[in-house]
Design a protein around this motif. Structure first.
Motif, short mmCIF file in Angstrom:
data_model
loop_
_atom_site.label_atom_id
_atom_site.label_comp_id
_atom_site.label_asym_id
_atom_site.label_seq_id
_atom_site.Cartn_x
_atom_site.Cartn_y
_atom_site.Cartn_z
N VAL A 64 5.57 163.46 -16.16
CA VAL A 64 5.82 164.67 -16.40
C VAL A 64 5.41 165.82 -15.29
N VAL A 65 5.94 166.19 -14.58
CA VAL A 65 6.72 167.71 -13.47
C VAL A 65 6.86 168.63 -14.03
N ASP A 66 5.96 169.73 -13.81
CA ASP A 66 6.85 170.49 -14.81
C ASP A 66 5.71 172.41 -14.61
N CYS A 116 1.53 160.08 -21.81
CA CYS A 116 1.94 160.86 -20.80
C CYS A 116 1.04 161.82 -20.56
N VAL A 117 1.51 161.97 -19.39
CA VAL A 117 0.41 163.25 -18.65
C VAL A 117 1.26 164.09 -18.14
N VAL A 118 1.37 165.66 -17.93
CA VAL A 118 1.58 166.36 -17.34
C VAL A 118 1.24 166.81 -15.94
N ILE A 119 1.75 166.97 -14.46
CA ILE A 119 0.91 167.72 -13.60
C ILE A 119 1.86 169.15 -13.42
N GLY A 120 1.21 170.14 -13.49
CA GLY A 120 1.73 171.83 -13.99
C GLY A 120 1.52 171.94 -13.03
N VAL A 121 2.33 173.32 -12.79
CA VAL A 121 1.71 174.53 -11.36
C VAL A 121 1.63 175.83 -12.50
N GLU A 122 0.88 176.68 -12.66
CA GLU A 122 1.25 177.55 -12.96
C GLU A 122 2.16 178.71 -12.30
#
Length: 163
Positions: A64-66, A116-122
């Protein structure tokens, strides 16, 4: 029969609210710049909530990218798994129909919950209605793409840069 794992790269968020749409924008850029092996699917999940249950149950690995609220400096990039998933905006009650954590629980009830893994940005701004991400978040987009590509490779997928 193949042992190849099916990988879903899911960009989520509302593209109308500045940085909340970063996940969708990362997936759109990946689609423009790369071709992927047959076991990798890229999807704009927007704010679909439980409507994503089908595609989620059909994959083995979910990336997931979020946008992620981690109380760090805007532009900080995170890799989240397990209980840390709750920091992702998509895993919180928000403008989304339902949060992705609820959708993951439903997948679990059907005995088909992907890893599941999330790659996210603040985010710098996820409340202003605008279809462009902030300058801080835009600057992190290439790094986020790189991290997603690392996850795809680690999961057994491959990709090639388009010319």
């Amino acid at each position: 029969m193949t042992d190849e794992k099916k990988i879903l790269v899911l960009g989520v968020g509302n593209i109308l609210f500045t940085d909340e749409g970063i996940g969708v924008k990362v997936v759109m850029e990946l689609e423009k710049e790369y071709s992927f092996s047959s076991n990798v699917e890229l999807m704009d999940g927007g704010t679909l909530g439980t409507k994503l249950m089908g595609p989620m149950m059909e994959c083995d690995i979910l990336i997931v990218v979020d946008a992620v609220l981690g109380n760090d400096e805007p532009g900080s990039v995170y890799r989240l798994t397990g209980e840390d998933l709750r920091r992702s905006l998509a895993f919180k009650d928000s403008m989304h129909q339902t949060d992705l954590l609820d959708t993951m629980v439903l997948c679990d009830l059907c005995d088909r919950r992907p890893e599941c893994v999330v790659i996210g940005v603040e985010p710098k701004d996820y409340q202003t209605m605008h279809d462009d991400v902030s300058d801080v978040t835009q600057a992190r987009l290439p790094f986020m793409m790189e991290k997603v590509l690392e996850e795809v490779t680690a999961a057994g997928g491959s990709f090639e840069k388009l010319s």
